[in-house]
Design an enzyme around this catalytic site. Structure first.
Site, PDB file in Angstrom:
ATOM      1  N   GLY A  53      22.355   9.936  72.019  1.00 55.35           N
ATOM      2  CA  GLY A  53      23.640  10.512  71.649  1.00 55.35           C
ATOM      3  C   GLY A  53      23.851  11.871  72.287  1.00 55.35           C
ATOM      4  O   GLY A  53      23.616  12.040  73.490  1.00 55.35           O
ATOM      5  N   GLY A  79      21.304  13.429  74.799  1.00 57.15           N
ATOM      6  CA  GLY A  79      21.054  12.919  76.136  1.00 57.15           C
ATOM      7  C   GLY A  79      20.172  11.696  76.176  1.00 57.15           C
ATOM      8  O   GLY A  79      20.269  10.807  75.324  1.00 57.15           O
ATOM      9  N   SER A  84      18.976   6.146  74.796  1.00 58.83           N
ATOM     10  CA  SER A  84      20.143   6.997  74.620  1.00 58.83           C
ATOM     11  C   SER A  84      20.063   7.679  73.261  1.00 58.83           C
ATOM     12  O   SER A  84      19.981   7.002  72.229  1.00 58.83           O
ATOM     13  CB  SER A  84      21.418   6.147  74.729  1.00 58.83           C
ATOM     14  OG  SER A  84      22.550   6.916  74.442  1.00 58.83           O
ATOM     15  N   GLY A  92      27.560   4.943  76.488  1.00 57.89           N
ATOM     16  CA  GLY A  92      26.335   4.253  76.863  1.00 57.89           C
ATOM     17  C   GLY A  92      26.524   3.330  78.044  1.00 57.89           C
ATOM     18  O   GLY A  92      25.618   3.163  78.881  1.00 57.89           O
ATOM     19  N   ASP A  93      27.705   2.704  78.139  1.00 61.22           N
ATOM     20  CA  ASP A  93      27.993   1.821  79.269  1.00 61.22           C
ATOM     21  C   ASP A  93      28.072   2.609  80.574  1.00 61.22           C
ATOM     22  O   ASP A  93      27.649   2.120  81.634  1.00 61.22           O
ATOM     23  CB  ASP A  93      29.302   1.063  79.031  1.00 61.22           C
ATOM     24  CG  ASP A  93      29.278   0.275  77.728  1.00 61.22           C
ATOM     25  OD1 ASP A  93      28.195  -0.214  77.360  1.00 61.22           O
ATOM     26  OD2 ASP A  93      30.333   0.156  77.090  1.00 61.22           O
TER      27      ASP A  93
END
Length: 311
Positions: A216, A219, A214, A245-246
């Site tokens: 931020g 992408g 990830s 992120g989850d």
């Protein structure tokens, strides 16, 4: 059904206000409270997508009771295991510019409580299509706790999506999680390189089936047995990134369950993650934005990965 494991859940508090003034009194305009922790957020997103999940982990005390009550209100299946010490809280302070998060330390877990959880986890695995292992380890758990959980899942033929960092992540890699999802900072810390493509290959060489990093607002970057891709959101969005992120992990778990091609998994993960930034709390996402961005996520195939990488 997807099984989500949160060994260090939290009772999440979100404060919203116009602007935060440091070292001064701040009047909060809105307060929300809900069950939290990475795996709980994943389960909440899956349920909103029409895919009910199982929530397990370790909870205790008054905060643990409040967390379980919120799971019941949210119609999330509660398979948590009680411990003696009290569940932690997290506080997210969100203004119009950004979000600041305060994380309390987790409760200490006794050896007997850990063994009781492992027995419970074994009982849940036969009903799981995918296991998602997410978040930090509370005090008292062995550093290789995730390795043990990955090994038990693999023995039950259940693929694992692992979202962890540091030694908890590195110790689990030889057990062969199907997918891991570090962020850019975690990837650099685990591999010693600031190049996410190189870092992803190093973690694959260490045992991960696929690595989805990830990045931020930029992408996701993925290195998988089928190839490598960059997936970028169509535009930069401002809002509350907590839980983004989850949401990506939820999409990756669904992709693993359904077997859709990797570029499509990443398309859904980026759109869902970006739509989460527009929502006020972790585990929520802007449904219209999610569907509106799906076709506009930019997918770029990377050069073939090197044949061998050494950690």
């Amino acid at each position: 059904m997807i099984l989500t494991v949160t060994l260090n859940p939290a009772l999440d508090l979100t404060y919203r206000l116009g602007a935060v003034r440091l070292h001064a009194s701040n009047r909060v305009e809105g307060v929300r409270q809900q069950a939290g922790g990475k795996g709980v957020n994943v389960a909440r997103v899956l349920a909103a997508l029409g895919h009910p999940a199982i929530v397990t982990g370790l909870v205790g005390g008054v905060n643990g009771q409040a967390l379980r009550a919120d799971l019941a209100r949210s119609a999330l299946r509660d398979e948590l295991v009680d411990i003696t010490a009290g569940t932690r809280r997290t506080v997210a302070v969100a203004d119009e510019q950004d979000t600041t998060v305060f994380l309390e330390p987790g409760p200490p877990v006794e050896a007997a409580e850990w063994q009781r959880f492992l027995a419970h986890y074994r009982r849940l695995l036969p009903s799981a299509s995918v296991a998602v292992l997410s978040g930090s380890l509370p005090p008292g758990l062995p550093v290789d706790a995730y390795r043990v959980l990955v090994e038990l899942a693999r023995a039950a033929a259940v693929p694992v999506v692992l979202d962890a960092e540091g030694e908890a992540l590195l110790s689990a890699l030889p057990a062969g999680p199907a997918v891991i999802k570090p962020n850019a900072t975690e990837l650099t810390a685990a591999t010693g390189t600031a190049d996410p493509a190189r870092g992803a290959e190093l973690l694959r060489a260490a045992g991960a089936g696929a690595v989805v990093a990830s990045l931020g607002p930029d992408g996701l970057l993925a290195r998988t047995p089928e190839g490598g891709w960059r997936a970028r959101p169509p535009e930069h969005l401002r809002g509350n990134p907590t839980g983004a992120g989850d949401s990506a992990v939820a999409a990756l778990a669904l992709g693993l369950e359904t077997g859709i091609p990797w570029p499509e998994r990443l398309r859904h993960a980026v759109a869902l993650s970006a739509a989460t930034v527009l929502a006020p709390q972790a585990g929520r996402f802007d449904v219209a934005a999610y569907h509106g961005m799906l076709d506009r996520v930019r997918i770029e195939e990377l050069d073939p990965a090197p044949r061998r990488a050494e950690v």
